[in-house]
Design a protein around this motif. Structure first.
Motif, mmCIF file in Angstrom:
data_model
loop_
_atom_site.group_PDB
_atom_site.id
_atom_site.type_symbol
_atom_site.label_atom_id
_atom_site.label_comp_id
_atom_site.label_asym_id
_atom_site.label_seq_id
_atom_site.Cartn_x
_atom_site.Cartn_y
_atom_site.Cartn_z
ATOM 1 N N VAL A 1 -18.864 -5.774 -25.228
ATOM 2 C CA VAL A 1 -19.622 -4.528 -25.402
ATOM 3 C C VAL A 1 -18.674 -3.400 -25.823
ATOM 4 C CG1 VAL A 1 -21.045 -2.779 -24.256
ATOM 5 C CG2 VAL A 1 -21.498 -5.190 -23.849
ATOM 6 N N ARG B 1 -18.233 -0.332 -34.056
ATOM 7 C CA ARG B 1 -19.342 0.420 -34.631
ATOM 8 C C ARG B 1 -18.894 1.826 -34.972
ATOM 9 N NH1 ARG B 1 -23.403 0.366 -30.423
ATOM 10 N NH2 ARG B 1 -22.759 2.455 -29.854
ATOM 11 N N THR C 1 -23.928 4.300 -25.791
ATOM 12 C CA THR C 1 -25.121 4.589 -25.003
ATOM 13 C C THR C 1 -24.704 4.552 -23.531
ATOM 14 O OG1 THR C 1 -25.749 2.281 -24.742
ATOM 15 C CG2 THR C 1 -26.571 3.414 -26.701
ATOM 16 N N PRO C 2 -25.532 5.133 -22.663
ATOM 17 C CA PRO C 2 -25.146 5.155 -21.247
ATOM 18 C C PRO C 2 -24.857 3.750 -20.708
ATOM 19 C CG PRO C 2 -27.007 6.587 -21.624
ATOM 20 C CD PRO C 2 -26.765 5.879 -22.908
ATOM 21 N N THR C 3 -25.628 2.779 -21.157
ATOM 22 C CA THR C 3 -25.405 1.424 -20.662
ATOM 23 C C THR C 3 -24.058 0.891 -21.136
ATOM 24 O OG1 THR C 3 -27.769 1.184 -21.010
ATOM 25 C CG2 THR C 3 -26.586 -0.781 -20.366
ATOM 26 N N GLU C 4 -23.750 1.150 -22.399
ATOM 27 C CA GLU C 4 -22.479 0.655 -22.959
ATOM 28 C C GLU C 4 -21.277 1.333 -22.305
ATOM 29 O OE1 GLU C 4 -24.022 -0.260 -27.518
ATOM 30 O OE2 GLU C 4 -23.309 1.730 -26.969
ATOM 31 N N THR D 1 -30.860 9.236 -24.990
ATOM 32 C CA THR D 1 -29.454 9.632 -24.917
ATOM 33 C C THR D 1 -28.702 9.245 -26.178
ATOM 34 O OG1 THR D 1 -29.660 9.096 -22.601
ATOM 35 C CG2 THR D 1 -27.486 9.669 -23.360
ATOM 36 N N ALA D 2 -29.029 8.071 -26.713
ATOM 37 C CA ALA D 2 -28.344 7.623 -27.924
ATOM 38 C C ALA D 2 -28.587 8.609 -29.065
ATOM 39 C CB ALA D 2 -28.821 6.232 -28.307
ATOM 40 N N ALA E 1 -25.249 8.391 -30.860
ATOM 41 C CA ALA E 1 -24.865 6.975 -30.895
ATOM 42 C C ALA E 1 -25.734 6.224 -31.905
ATOM 43 C CB ALA E 1 -24.977 6.341 -29.514
ATOM 44 N N ARG F 1 -26.869 12.114 -28.272
ATOM 45 C CA ARG F 1 -25.431 12.128 -28.423
ATOM 46 C C ARG F 1 -24.970 11.559 -29.764
ATOM 47 N NH1 ARG F 1 -25.016 15.657 -24.679
ATOM 48 N NH2 ARG F 1 -23.665 16.110 -26.409
ATOM 49 N N ASP G 1 -32.563 3.777 -23.425
ATOM 50 C CA ASP G 1 -31.311 4.363 -23.918
ATOM 51 C C ASP G 1 -31.504 5.213 -25.170
ATOM 52 O OD1 ASP G 1 -29.541 3.610 -22.019
ATOM 53 O OD2 ASP G 1 -28.663 1.933 -23.108
ATOM 54 N N VAL H 1 -18.768 -1.266 -29.357
ATOM 55 C CA VAL H 1 -18.797 0.197 -29.439
ATOM 56 C C VAL H 1 -17.678 0.688 -30.354
ATOM 57 C CG1 VAL H 1 -18.434 2.332 -28.136
ATOM 58 C CG2 VAL H 1 -19.854 0.518 -27.177
ATOM 59 N N ILE I 1 -20.303 8.968 -23.689
ATOM 60 C CA ILE I 1 -21.729 9.294 -23.844
ATOM 61 C C ILE I 1 -21.870 10.650 -24.532
ATOM 62 C CG2 ILE I 1 -23.935 9.663 -22.683
ATOM 63 C CD1 ILE I 1 -22.884 8.057 -20.331
#
Ligand code: NA
Ligand code: NA
Lengths: 438, 299, 166
Positions: free
Chosen positions: C30, C37, A247-250, B168-169, B174, B172, B165, C34, A241
């Motif tokens: 998932v 990506r 993302t936090p969920t990932e 935060t994405a 993402a 950071r 999300d 990540v 993160i």
């Protein structure tokens, strides 16, 4: 219908169905169908309830629940978690309530490895509870610390719930996560102190037993081998993160893959224990998700009926000072927490609380931490508390839900004391993020 | 006899896209005394999942809903075109576009289209990495179906994340950017993690007031007029919205968000890509009446 | 008959394993998304929605198995306080209520699914597919749940074995 009557009908009906012994998820489902018929206009409302449940569960934000659970289950069925707990066990010498102290210590370690209070409680409960009961520990001193430290997982990062709250309330998530650290450790310290004092005053609660004497290095070595490397999982979850990779969920998915790789490195992975991990993850996830789906819909009906607004409006009507307002909000949260899950609590109260808190000039990170602490407490407040059910689920058949309820009361009291401390000394929450920002 | 209708917003109470709906409700409750009243149940996910709101209005569980068309494209795929309309709602009411769309609303989802609000709030691309031409190659952009065709056509890697999300994405890295209306990024807290805004704006946001058709048909003429008058009053809000948008853009700049402004050929290419990618996707998903709707909504 | 019962239990267990594998797959996909990506090769835009639908489908289709295993948590304060005969009556009351709730849910779930089928509406997000595919899960899970409550009424109650293998 008058909001008081709606509130009584919905909450009362649900408590009644639960008291009859209908599984919690189906008690919600039943009261949802009744509530929909009354408040959502008959049959169309009943169909809407079915649709709402679909929408409630088709939500990526819920993905961390099975993923964090999977993390715990993998560590657990491969035996790696037990080795870690054994290692922590070695670190601790003879003290009153020794295994309860191991539970708190292990709980804090796993809190920083997983974002799921449920996995945390399940791991500790199944690793330590049988041994505790076998050694004659009283259920209060055996289960209480497990659930209490289990719930700390949502205060100490990573925390799925802090992320959810921060995102919905527009608070800085990294600051909120960091702000939870001190309160989390404070609670751990309070639990330890309580266990030692209580067991010293009443040794029959936790009969002492001989702990093997061994040299210092033998005490420490297992921790270096079985605990320290596990923190790479923490690094993967939090690091991915912070580095902006996920993302936090990932990050929850990366965490469970990291847990798998860690166990693979220990040479503990077999097809059989992976299948068991997956099956058990599925069982607990489905139990939890089904309750969340049904209880989210319950909250929506509560809102639609006007009961939720009525209750909050009634409180606003008292024109309270900012301190009294804060207390009122915390009391409302504690009350709701007796009946619903944390996500629903957030959804119902945020639209009222955020404007109220901003108008009263509260520090929002502080307020967010207070909300988190109350939600942490709600995990174990009866009759509806997710960790109570998880504990019941992993406890031996002889333990009743009543035993589980009773074991949490002293710890709820301790948590309330910590809550009061944070109310009185906001720096306990805001100090660390402020210091890091500087 | 006084009728009470219930109403739900797809957005939390007091936020930008709920505010005009709440004004509308206050207006109706003021002028409609003894005729028609609206009981507002609140908004956002706490009352009903916003993506279920369209279904709820269709079935009559909710009688009046306030939600963007993007929330009910499942029920009415044609609604997606409204984002590309080159007319105001007042003009659409005159040139037949509104009537055509309202017929679709009635046939396909059993609702009557009462009003459109915030149509003068356009969309922008917000970024955390600078660009010097309309080319998003190598950038990860958070999209919803509204922007996907456009940003992908500019070469972006489209990323879907939950709204929760996004902060935060962005914080950071993402994701490198996102599409959003000119207003609202302060409400969401995203402003503090956004570095650039790309001008010019494209498309437009629009939020629809829809009423269950049976509930609408059950009203007498006087009651309908109360609702319709209040709705027209809201539809006049365009100029005020433009002023607010301008103020919000200024506020963004004061908050340190730098503007990347395309001019001349770049601006032309940027907007042309938005139009072409958007309509191409629309006509692909609506082969039957896509061209007809494009004709009604473009100049 | 007993053959049918064991076949049916096996079917529920299969659902359990499939659901578990599905959750494991979510973790892997998932993570893969990540990684890909971030090294800039590819990403799976359809993944987020697939995960969402999987969460719903797994929750509903595995709920009957979880019920079969006696693992849906319940508050047993009253049951454990009552004398045996009354405790048994309360169990029957709870299971009758559960049966009724699930039967009702099946009925309204079927109506939702049938309407979705008749209307033929497509879900328009990254993935485009008919809504009834999703809604059809409601009556299927509903029927299985109703059957489970009926079996509990017929005396088939498994004590919570959640700790097996734990
Ligand atoms: Na944690
Ligand atoms: Na609780």
């Amino acid at each position: 219908m008058d909001w008081g009557l709606s509130l009584t009908l919905l909450i009362g009906g649900m408590v009644l169905l639960m008291a009859f012994g209908l599984p919690v998820a189906f008690a919600f489902l039943g009261i949802n169908l009744l509530g929909a018929f009354i408040f959502l206009g008959g049959e169309a409302g009943l169909e809407q309830v079915a649709r709402n449940t679909v929408a409630a569960l088709s939500n990526f934000s819920l993905a961390p629940i099975p993923l964090f659970l999977l993390m715990g289950e993998i560590l657990f069925h491969t035996g790696v978690a037990f080795r870690a707990i054994d290692a922590i066990d070695r670190l601790i010498t003879k003290v009153p309530g020794r295994l309860s102290i191991v539970a708190v210590g292990g709980g804090i370690v796993f809190s920083s490895l997983s974002g799921s209070t449920i996995a945390n409680t399940a791991v500790l409960g199944s690793a330590l509870l049988p041994d505790m009961l076998k050694r004659g520990y009283h259920p209060t001193i055996a289960m209480g610390p497990i659930m209490a430290t289990g719930s700390i997982a949502m205060l100490i990062p990573p925390s799925a719930l802090a992320v959810l709250l921060g995102s919905l309330a527009g608070m800085s998530i990294s600051q909120l996560l960091i702000a939870g650290i001190v309160p989390g450790f404070l609670m751990g310290a309070a639990f330890l102190l309580y266990i030692i004092v209580r067991c010293r005053l009443n040794p029959s609660l936790a009969p002492s037993y001989e702990v093997e004497a061994m040299p210092f290095w033998d005490r420490v070595k297992p921790s270096l081998v079985y605990v320290v490397p596990l923190f790479t999982i923490f690094v993967v979850v939090v690091g991915s993160i912070l580095a902006g990779w996920a993302t936090p969920t990932e990050s929850a998915a990366l965490g469970s893959v990291a847990a798998f790789l860690a166990c693979l490195a220990y040479g503990r992975v077999t097809v059989k224990n992976m299948m068991v991990s997956l099956l058990e993850t599925a069982k607990i996830s489905v139990m939890v998700l089904f309750i969340i789906g049904a209880s989210l819909t319950f909250s929506q009906i509560l809102a639609f009926s006007g009961a939720a607004d009525g209750l909050l409006g009634w409180i606003q009507g008292f024109d309270l000072s900012s301190f009294a307002l804060l207390l009122a909000m915390l009391v409302v949260l504690l009350f709701l927490g007796c009946f619903m899950d944390q996500v629903s609590m957030i959804l119902i109260t945020l639209p009222f609380f955020i404007p109220l808190a901003q108008a009263a000039g509260f520090d929002m990170i502080w307020f967010g931490v207070l909300m988190l602490v109350v939600m942490e407490i709600s995990f174990t407040t009866p009759p509806f508390g997710m960790l109570l059910y998880v504990m019941k689920g992993v406890a031996p058949p002889g333990i009743t839900i009543g035993d589980v309820y009773r074991s949490t009361y002293p710890f709820i009291l301790l948590e309330l004391i910590v809550l009061a401390l944070i109310v009185l000394v906001p720096e306990l929450a805001t100090g660390l993020p402020d210091w890091i920002r500087r | 006899e006084e009728v009470t209708l219930n109403a739900v917003s797809g957005f939390a109470e007091g936020t930008i896209f709920s505010r005009h709906f709440e004004e509308f409700i206050d207006m109706v409750n003021e002028t409609g005394k003894g005729q028609v009243q609206i009981s507002y149940k609140g908004g956002g996910g706490k009352v009903i999942n916003p993506f279920e709101l369209g279904d709820a209005v269709r079935s009559g569980v909710v009688q009046i809903g306030n939600l963007p068309g993007a929330f009910y494209t499942k029920l009415l795929p044609e609604i997606d075109a409204v984002k590309m309309s080159e007319y105001t709602i007042t003009e659409e009411r005159e040139n037949g576009a509104w009537a055509y769309m309202n017929d679709l609303h009635m046939q396909k989802m059993n609702v009557y289209h009462l009003a459109r609000q915030t149509e003068c709030i356009p969309f922008h691309l917000y970024l955390n990495k600078p660009i010097d031409s309309p080319d998003l190659t190598g950038l990860k952009i958070r999209v919803t179906p509204i922007y996907r065709a456009f940003f992908t056509a500019l070469g972006a890697t489209a990323i879907q994340t939950k709204p929760g999300d996004v902060y935060t994405a962005l914080e950071r890295g993402a994701v490198d950017g996102y599409g959003w209306p000119s207003q609202g990024i302060f409400d969401l807290g995203w402003a503090e993690v956004t570095k650039y805004r790309v001008d010019p704006s494209f498309y437009r946001s629009s939020v629809e007031f829809i009423i269950n058709l049976d509930a609408w048909n059950g009203l007498d003429e006087a009651q309908k007029k109360v609702l319709q008058d209040a709705a027209f009053e809201i539809e006049k809000g365009c100029e005020a919205e433009k002023v607010k948008s301008a103020a919000e853009l200024k506020r963004q700049e004061e908050a340190g968000i730098q503007v990347i402004s395309f001019t001349g050929a770049d601006a032309e290419k940027y907007l042309e890509t938005a139009r072409e990618a958007g309509w191409a996707e629309f006509i692909k998903t609506n082969p039957e009446n896509g061209e007809k709707i494009k004709g009604l909504l473009t100049k | 008959m007993s053959k049918l019962v064991s076949w049916y239990d096996g079917f529920l267990l299969c659902l359990g394993y499939l659901g578990g594998i599905c959750l494991g797959l979510i973790a892997v996909m998932v993570s893969l998304d990540v990684i890909l990506r971030n090294i800039g090769t590819a990403s799976f835009p359809w993944l987020l929605e697939s995960v969402e639908y999987a969460l719903f489908a797994v929750s509903f289709l595995l709920a009957p198995w979880v019920l079969n295993q006696g693992s849906h948590v319940r508050v047993d304060v009253l049951v454990t306080k009552l004398p045996g005969k009354w405790a048994h009556r309360l169990d029957i009351l709870a299971d009758t209520l559960g049966f009724a709730v699930c039967a009702l849910f099946t009925w309204y779930g079927s109506r939702v699914a049938v309407k979705a089928f008749e209307r033929g509406e497509l879900i328009f997000k990254e993935l485009i597919f008919p809504e009834w595919w999703l809604m059809a899960i409601l009556p299927v899970a509903g029927i299985l749940l109703t059957v489970e409550f009926a079996r509990r009424l017929a005396g088939h109650r498994i004590a919570p074995p959640l700790t097996e293998g734990l």
